[in-house]
Design a protein around this motif. Structure first.
Motif, PDB file in Angstrom:
ATOM      1  N   THR A 198      87.006 117.363 126.769  1.00 34.16           N
ATOM      2  CA  THR A 198      86.066 117.856 126.255  1.00 34.16           C
ATOM      3  C   THR A 198      84.666 116.867 126.695  1.00 34.16           C
ATOM      4  O   THR A 198      85.067 115.724 126.694  1.00 34.16           O
ATOM      5  N   VAL A 199      83.485 117.211 126.456  1.00 35.55           N
ATOM      6  CA  VAL A 199      82.384 116.075 126.152  1.00 35.55           C
ATOM      7  C   VAL A 199      82.387 114.511 125.944  1.00 35.55           C
ATOM      8  O   VAL A 199      82.591 113.398 126.532  1.00 35.55           O
ATOM      9  N   ASP A 200      83.409 115.004 124.454  1.00 31.01           N
ATOM     10  CA  ASP A 200      83.461 113.962 123.811  1.00 31.01           C
ATOM     11  C   ASP A 200      84.430 112.331 123.767  1.00 31.01           C
ATOM     12  O   ASP A 200      84.651 111.532 123.513  1.00 31.01           O
ATOM     13  N   ALA A 239      83.595 110.693 127.019  1.00 34.08           N
ATOM     14  CA  ALA A 239      83.076 109.751 127.096  1.00 34.08           C
ATOM     15  C   ALA A 239      84.237 108.701 125.474  1.00 34.08           C
ATOM     16  O   ALA A 239      84.410 107.088 126.059  1.00 34.08           O
ATOM     17  N   LYS A 240      85.129 109.206 125.006  1.00 33.10           N
ATOM     18  CA  LYS A 240      86.352 108.445 124.585  1.00 33.10           C
ATOM     19  C   LYS A 240      86.631 107.760 125.465  1.00 33.10           C
ATOM     20  O   LYS A 240      87.790 106.544 125.268  1.00 33.10           O
ATOM     21  N   PHE A 292      80.468 106.586 130.358  1.00 32.74           N
ATOM     22  CA  PHE A 292      79.126 106.934 129.927  1.00 32.74           C
ATOM     23  C   PHE A 292      78.191 107.500 130.859  1.00 32.74           C
ATOM     24  O   PHE A 292      77.962 106.740 132.678  1.00 32.74           O
ATOM     25  N   ASN A 301      70.850 105.916 113.456  1.00 29.46           N
ATOM     26  CA  ASN A 301      71.864 106.635 112.309  1.00 29.46           C
ATOM     27  C   ASN A 301      72.709 106.904 113.489  1.00 29.46           C
ATOM     28  O   ASN A 301      73.988 107.519 113.558  1.00 29.46           O
ATOM     29  N   PHE A 302      72.203 107.680 114.685  1.00 33.43           N
ATOM     30  CA  PHE A 302      72.842 107.776 116.073  1.00 33.43           C
ATOM     31  C   PHE A 302      73.937 106.962 116.394  1.00 33.43           C
ATOM     32  O   PHE A 302      74.809 107.209 117.024  1.00 33.43           O
ATOM     33  N   THR A 339      77.311 106.381 114.441  1.00 31.92           N
ATOM     34  CA  THR A 339      77.958 107.585 114.489  1.00 31.92           C
ATOM     35  C   THR A 339      78.534 107.408 116.269  1.00 31.92           C
ATOM     36  O   THR A 339      80.085 107.669 116.198  1.00 31.92           O
ATOM     37  N   ALA A 340      77.997 107.116 116.630  1.00 34.93           N
ATOM     38  CA  ALA A 340      78.423 107.251 118.260  1.00 34.93           C
ATOM     39  C   ALA A 340      79.890 106.191 118.059  1.00 34.93           C
ATOM     40  O   ALA A 340      80.775 106.652 118.837  1.00 34.93           O
ATOM     41  N   ALA A 353      82.736 106.988 116.282  1.00 34.94           N
ATOM     42  CA  ALA A 353      83.724 108.001 117.398  1.00 34.94           C
ATOM     43  C   ALA A 353      84.286 107.449 118.162  1.00 34.94           C
ATOM     44  O   ALA A 353      85.280 107.536 118.260  1.00 34.94           O
ATOM     45  N   LEU A 354      83.964 106.482 118.688  1.00 37.79           N
ATOM     46  CA  LEU A 354      83.795 106.552 120.001  1.00 37.79           C
ATOM     47  C   LEU A 354      85.316 104.626 119.567  1.00 37.79           C
ATOM     48  O   LEU A 354      86.520 104.525 120.756  1.00 37.79           O
ATOM     49  N   GLN A 390      72.616 101.586 124.821  1.00 38.54           N
ATOM     50  CA  GLN A 390      73.319 102.336 124.449  1.00 38.54           C
ATOM     51  C   GLN A 390      74.617 102.333 125.013  1.00 38.54           C
ATOM     52  O   GLN A 390      75.758 101.630 125.002  1.00 38.54           O
ATOM     53  N   LEU A 418      78.413 100.828 123.603  1.00 39.20           N
ATOM     54  CA  LEU A 418      79.226 101.353 123.665  1.00 39.20           C
ATOM     55  C   LEU A 418      80.307 101.111 124.548  1.00 39.20           C
ATOM     56  O   LEU A 418      81.239 101.602 124.125  1.00 39.20           O
ATOM     57  N   PHE A 462      75.231 118.224 124.225  1.00 46.49           N
ATOM     58  CA  PHE A 462      75.495 117.483 125.510  1.00 46.49           C
ATOM     59  C   PHE A 462      75.628 115.780 124.862  1.00 46.49           C
ATOM     60  O   PHE A 462      76.246 115.217 125.324  1.00 46.49           O
ATOM     61  N   MET A 492      77.600 114.252 122.306  1.00 51.32           N
ATOM     62  CA  MET A 492      78.646 114.711 122.442  1.00 51.32           C
ATOM     63  C   MET A 492      79.179 113.652 124.150  1.00 51.32           C
ATOM     64  O   MET A 492      79.985 112.814 123.781  1.00 51.32           O
ATOM     65  N   SER A 493      77.989 113.349 124.619  1.00 58.53           N
ATOM     66  CA  SER A 493      78.331 112.717 125.327  1.00 58.53           C
ATOM     67  C   SER A 493      78.402 111.295 125.240  1.00 58.53           C
ATOM     68  O   SER A 493      79.013 110.097 126.137  1.00 58.53           O
ATOM     69  N   ARG A 494      77.531 110.568 123.692  1.00 57.77           N
ATOM     70  CA  ARG A 494      78.324 109.190 122.973  1.00 57.77           C
ATOM     71  C   ARG A 494      79.249 108.921 122.291  1.00 57.77           C
ATOM     72  O   ARG A 494      79.475 108.327 121.576  1.00 57.77           O
ATOM     73  N   GLY A 495      80.329 110.340 122.302  1.00 54.69           N
ATOM     74  CA  GLY A 495      81.846 110.753 122.207  1.00 54.69           C
ATOM     75  C   GLY A 495      81.779 110.749 120.516  1.00 54.69           C
ATOM     76  O   GLY A 495      82.561 111.184 119.292  1.00 54.69           O
ATOM     77  N   ILE A 496      80.850 112.263 120.089  1.00 53.04           N
ATOM     78  CA  ILE A 496      80.495 111.543 118.865  1.00 53.04           C
ATOM     79  C   ILE A 496      80.950 113.785 118.856  1.00 53.04           C
ATOM     80  O   ILE A 496      80.584 115.053 120.009  1.00 53.04           O
ATOM     81  N   GLU A 497      82.272 113.692 117.974  1.00 51.76           N
ATOM     82  CA  GLU A 497      82.739 115.539 118.364  1.00 51.76           C
ATOM     83  C   GLU A 497      81.756 117.033 117.865  1.00 51.76           C
ATOM     84  O   GLU A 497      80.929 116.502 117.025  1.00 51.76           O
ATOM     85  N   LEU A 520      74.928 116.551 112.623  1.00 50.82           N
ATOM     86  CA  LEU A 520      73.636 115.838 112.909  1.00 50.82           C
ATOM     87  C   LEU A 520      72.400 116.299 113.127  1.00 50.82           C
ATOM     88  O   LEU A 520      71.428 116.251 112.918  1.00 50.82           O
TER      89      LEU A 520
END
Lengths: 250, 362
Positions: free
Chosen positions: A77-79, A82-83, A87, A103-104, A107-108, A111-112, A160, A164, B312, B315-320, B327
């Motif tokens: 998946t997209v996330d 990233a993990k 990037f 906040n963004f 959160t990122a 997640a990472l 970012q 990140l 997208f 999520m491209s920053r790792g967020i599920e 969000l």
């Protein structure tokens, strides 16, 4: 040491008139610390390459593979991509109304990293990254990309990138819409990220001017959905002088 | 229990004002068959000096503005008292005044009349918290004297199974400002009629609202702003999300600019986010203009699904995906929820929104 390996990548996009093939077999290998520039005319498929590697749902992969350190990215998946360490700095970063930059980012990074960063350290990291990119501290309280100028959006993307800490970054026309000063500031951010994390960079651009600040190890000419010529930094000089005419006609 | 003798014209569902409302789910509030109790459930939770709260016999209370809403007519006949909150002239109340309604029970209906009155140049925030099991028809009237300023927060956090019909009518005099923030997240059927009547020049109103309807819930917000005097300003902004089978919301924004209302400035906006199949959002902005000598008049209404590009990007920053959706939804409501200005309430609402979204299976 990381390696992004693209082999025989074919990608199509669905339109009202049916599926249209855009990438027609792309081969490319990017290793940690390397900078690859992809140059080519409008509509050659450069952005499709960037977005399909990142997993944008608009694109269908019809052939080939993309792996990061041997792991299949296309199944993720997209996330998850990233993990895994990928990037994408976008050409047109998306507005997310009502969600603040701070906040963004929190959160990122949570997640990472798989856990929330320690508040004090994180606040310092963000502050340093913003200062390095000459961004107003008030920026953190604004909503993601909402009402940002073109230059602010690109600085936010590179901020970012620095925070990140990916392994491989794809920069999709990060230079477009930037004045000379902003281009220098943003480019310095990319160079810092490279030096700090041994980042591998795939830099997509029309123009050579960003290459004065971010020196490419390899230059690939992209036309009609594939790489048509490869060389070192000197190839960019040739393109600057002669344009893409000789590749487009073929 | 009181028996209603008058024969009002009960709605059939064909009337414009009732055409979206599922009459069968009103428990007889609309046709007089509802059993009405003698309950008076509204209480003052926190007041302040210069503020009084009392129940006044309807014979002594000021007459309310006429209404053609049959449920409100029945309320006016059935309710003996008017719960009256008065903020004296020139009083500035720093802390919010909280009125609370809770735990009524569903066996019989409550008919409730409320009047909130601000003297000249008074300034206050009134929060009306609605929780518990409601079977309620409520007629609220606001009277804003010249130069006064009221922020009214109305929280519908009812239990499942609740039915709540209400009219919130604000009469706004010269240079007074009425701001309402209406939140509807609980109950089976909620139908609110916020309306504003400008009676003095320089008056203004801002009607804000958020609603989140899940499986089987019906939430209707039907606005009416009456520009009958010159140089008044109105803004309406309601945002809603829907998820689950049979979730249904209705937003009607009627704005009337009368011939006398030169210099009117009005804009109304409704945005809906459809988070699943099987949900329905009706959105009808309506502008009636009798004079062209105005500052501006506009409206917009959008109903859409999640924006793939936003998801997208996040999520491209790792967020599920689930976190990305959360969000985006929080962000969608944030603009209005933060206007409440009370961190405890805001956090509670955002948590509730998270839960609704999680239940919807994102």
């Amino acid at each position: 040491m990381s390696t992004l390996e693209i082999r025989g990548l074919q990608v199509s996009v669905n339109t009202d008139a049916g599926a249209v093939e855009i990438l027609k077999g792309v081969d490319l290998t990017i290793k940690s610390g390397e900078t690859h520039a992809i140059m080519g005319p409008n509509g050659s498929g450069k952005s499709t390459l960037a977005y399909s590697i990142a997993g944008h749902p608009k694109y269908s992969i019809t052939g080939g593979t993309v792996t990061l350190d041997g792991v299949d990215l296309l199944e993720m998946t997209v996330d998850e991509r990233a993990k895994a360490g990928l990037f994408l700095a976008m050409q047109y970063p998306v507005e997310v109304p009502g969600v603040s930059v701070s906040n963004f980012l929190r959160t990122a990074v949570t997640a990472l990293r798989g856990e929330a960063p320690k508040l004090r350290t994180w606040t310092g990291e963000v502050k340093d990254a913003m200062e390095a990119l000459k961004m107003d501290p008030a920026f953190a309280t604004r909503n993601v990309n909402e009402g940002f100028s073109g230059g602010e959006k690109k600085r936010h993307e590179i901020m970012q990138l620095e925070l990140l800490k990916p392994k491989i970054a794809i920069l999709d026309e990060t230079d477009s819409g930037l004045d000379v000063d902003a281009l220098r500031i943003v480019s310095e951010g990319v160079v810092r990220a490279k030096e700090a994390n041994n980042l591998g960079v795939l830099l997509i651009t029309h123009y050579t001017r960003i290459l004065r600040y971010i020196k490419p190890d390899f230059v690939h000419v992209f036309a009609n959905g594939k790489i048509v010529e490869e060389g070192g930094a000197e190839l960019a000089e040739k393109l600057e002088a002669n344009g893409y005419a000789e590749y487009v006609g073929s | 229990m009181s028996l209603l003798t008058t024969n009002y014209l009960s709605p059939t569902g064909r009337e414009e004002a009732w055409r979206f409302t599922p009459l069968k789910r009103l428990g007889g509030l609309h046709d007089g068959t509802a059993k009405v109790g003698e309950r008076e459930s509204l209480s003052l939770k926190s007041g302040a000096s210069g503020v009084s709260f009392e129940r006044i016999s309807r014979d002594l209370a000021p007459s309310p503005t006429e209404t053609d809403d049959v449920v409100m007519q029945r309320v006016r006949e059935g309710a003996h008292n008017v719960a009256t909150l008065t903020i004296a002239a020139n009083t500035e109340v720093a802390e919010a005044i909280t009125l609370s309604r809770s735990a009524h029970g569903l066996d019989s209906a409550e008919f409730s009349r409320v009047r909130i009155e601000l003297g000249a140049h008074a300034r206050a925030t009134v929060i009306m918290e609605n929780t518990g099991d409601a079977f309620l028809a409520e007629d609220v009237e606001f009277a804003l004297a010249p130069g006064s300023n009221l922020t009214f927060v109305s929280l519908q956090e009812w239990n499942t199974g609740s039915t709540h019909l209400a009219k919130h009518h604000a009469i706004v005099d010269r240079d007074a400002t009425f701001k309402s923030i209406t939140v509807t997240v609980g109950g089976s059927l909620v139908r609110l009629l916020p309306s504003v009547e400008f009676i003095g020049q320089g008056a203004s109103c801002e009607l804000l609202g958020v609603y989140f309807a899940t499986e089987g819930q019906f939430f209707e917000h039907r606005m009416f702003v009456d520009h009958k005097v010159p140089n008044a300003k109105s803004r309406v902004n309601y945002k809603g999300a829907l998820a689950g089978q049979g979730a249904h919301t209705v937003w009607i924004g009627d704005v009337f600019i009368r011939a006398a209302a030169e210099g009117t400035d009005t804009y109304e906006l409704n945005r809906n986010l459809l988070l699943s199949d099987g949900a329905r959002a009706d959105s009808v902005p309506n502008l009636e203009i009798e004079t062209g000598e105005i500052v501006g008049a506009g409206h917009a209404s959008t109903t859409g699904r999640f924006d793939d590009e936003q998801l997208f990007y996040l999520m491209s920053r790792g967020i599920e995906l689930a976190d990305a959706r959360r969000l985006v939804v929080r962000g969608f409501f944030n603009e209005i929820v933060t206007e409440i200005g009370d961190a405890v309430i805001q956090d509670r609402l955002m948590d509730r929104i998270d839960n609704e979204l999680a239940k919807a299976g994102s």
